[in-house]
Write an enzyme that holds these catalytic residues in place. Sequence first.
Site, PDB file in Angstrom:
ATOM      1  N   GLU A 256       7.682  14.852   7.646  1.00  0.00           N
ATOM      2  CA  GLU A 256       6.763  13.775   7.242  1.00  0.00           C
ATOM      3  C   GLU A 256       5.707  13.559   8.319  1.00  0.00           C
ATOM      4  OE1 GLU A 256       8.288   9.613   7.343  1.00  0.00           O
ATOM      5  OE2 GLU A 256       7.765   9.613   5.209  1.00  0.00           O
TER       6      GLU A 256
ATOM      7  N   ASP B 154       0.828  -1.209   0.000  1.00  0.00           N
ATOM      8  CA  ASP B 154       0.000   0.000   0.000  1.00  0.00           C
ATOM      9  C   ASP B 154       0.864   1.261   0.000  1.00  0.00           C
ATOM     10  OD1 ASP B 154       0.983   0.205   2.581  1.00  0.00           O
ATOM     11  OD2 ASP B 154      -0.952   0.000   3.583  1.00  0.00           O
TER      12      ASP B 154
ATOM     13  N   GLU C 106       4.012   1.002   2.167  1.00  0.00           N
ATOM     14  CA  GLU C 106       4.902  -0.154   1.975  1.00  0.00           C
ATOM     15  C   GLU C 106       4.511  -1.322   2.870  1.00  0.00           C
ATOM     16  OE1 GLU C 106       6.630   2.840   3.034  1.00  0.00           O
ATOM     17  OE2 GLU C 106       6.679   3.500   0.959  1.00  0.00           O
TER      18      GLU C 106
HETATM   19  C1  BGC Z   1       5.980   6.401   2.961  1.00  0.00           C
HETATM   20  C2  BGC Z   1       5.571   6.467   1.512  1.00  0.00           C
HETATM   21  C3  BGC Z   1       6.308   7.579   0.800  1.00  0.00           C
HETATM   22  C4  BGC Z   1       7.797   7.512   1.053  1.00  0.00           C
HETATM   23  C5  BGC Z   1       8.531   8.719   0.498  1.00  0.00           C
HETATM   24  C6  BGC Z   1       7.489   6.315   3.063  1.00  0.00           C
HETATM   25  O1  BGC Z   1       7.863   6.266   4.393  1.00  0.00           O
HETATM   26  O2  BGC Z   1       5.402   5.276   3.574  1.00  0.00           O
HETATM   27  O3  BGC Z   1       4.197   6.686   1.384  1.00  0.00           O
HETATM   28  O4  BGC Z   1       6.042   7.486  -0.557  1.00  0.00           O
HETATM   29  O5  BGC Z   1       8.036   7.458   2.423  1.00  0.00           O
HETATM   30  O6  BGC Z   1       8.013   9.910   0.972  1.00  0.00           O
END
Ligand code: BGC
Length: 390
Positions: free
Chosen positions: A332, A173, A176
């Site tokens: 994030e 998903d 990951e």
């Molecule tokens: C997230 C992903 C994202 C990636 C890069 C990962 O930790 O689960 O959704 O695409 O980071 O930002």
Amino acid sequence: MTLQAATPPSTPRVDFIEPARLGVQLIEHLQDADGAYPASPSFSAYAGYSWFRDGAFIADAMSAAGSTDSAERFFSWCAAVLEAREARIEAIIAAARAGAPVADHEMLGTRFTFAGEEGSDDWWDFQLDGYGTWLWAAGQHVRRHGGDPTPWRRAIELTVDYLIASWERPCFDWWEEHAEHVHVSTLGCIAAGLREAASIGVLDAERIELARSAEAAILERIHRDGVVDGHLSKWIGSREVDASLAAVVGLLDVVPATSELGLATIAAVRGELAVDDGVHRYLADTFYGGGQWPLLSCFLGIAESRAGNTAAAEALFSWAASTATESGDLPEQVRTHVLAPDRFDEWVERWGTVATPLLWSHAMLVRLAVELGVELGAGAGAGAGAGAGR
Ligand code: BGC
């Protein structure tokens, strides 16, 4: 389990323009010369890679903010990645049509180096959503600005065929995780991508027909098997909700925000996963302790806005903007409320402190600002041109 009831606070004066402007500038500044958007420039596990998923949402935000050149350079980068794999993609499609689909590890990756290579670091690579999302973002861009999609035609054709042949497969998903399941947000991204690809005049009639019937089949699957307790579910068969579903309802408009299912999904994401307007990915999250993600508050904000709840959307924007560091960088996730506090340190030891800045976070703040009617055209970033608009 309900973390908090939905109570949009009375909104204080919020600066929607400056954080969005900063976001556009940061993204323009960090975009690679060949068009790739770095996920996060210095975070150990992401540095040097560009994701189809993150990048497509970033490109959509840049397009909506009037930075058309930036968005188009990303779409051209996607097209180059795909065209370089034409023979491989055709083999994947042929195998699926012959009833002998290739193994997961032979499917396309979810991220590539800026030079368009797979790179040498392991990743949970088989994810289908980004291939839908880039089609969706490119289609939205063409419809918004009236651009010419012809240079991306072959890449769009390859992607459409790849998705038609593969959409029923389980895969990782957005996070990951759970490669054994079919995820409703992944289905939503694919349906949105096929819908857009079929409607921008770049495909032949036969492919348009195939794309439309695959989109219809995906929608039928979502409505038949991807709904629990009246709202969208995290994966087919799950009783849980995931914040990525806010995208299916809001920005991707696969389930209209004002529909019964859309409203119930917004309510479920808010009720289960939002605390003081900070949104968790899902209740069992342990990544960096399972904090709150500004980009998910923005996805929920776009859905709320499209459902007519402007005050709620503004409050979500305000919370997301408040997560910026002193220098204006958006992370994030933040630790303002964590679901699994004892799981934070292990991630810091493994990958270092939380990815900051995360370009996807900035992009979603930009996109929500545009959704709320903020005009970012003049002076938004060095290359910004036309005014904002959906
Ligand atoms: C997230 C992903 C994202 C990636 C890069 C990962 O930790 O689960 O959704 O695409 O980071 O930002």
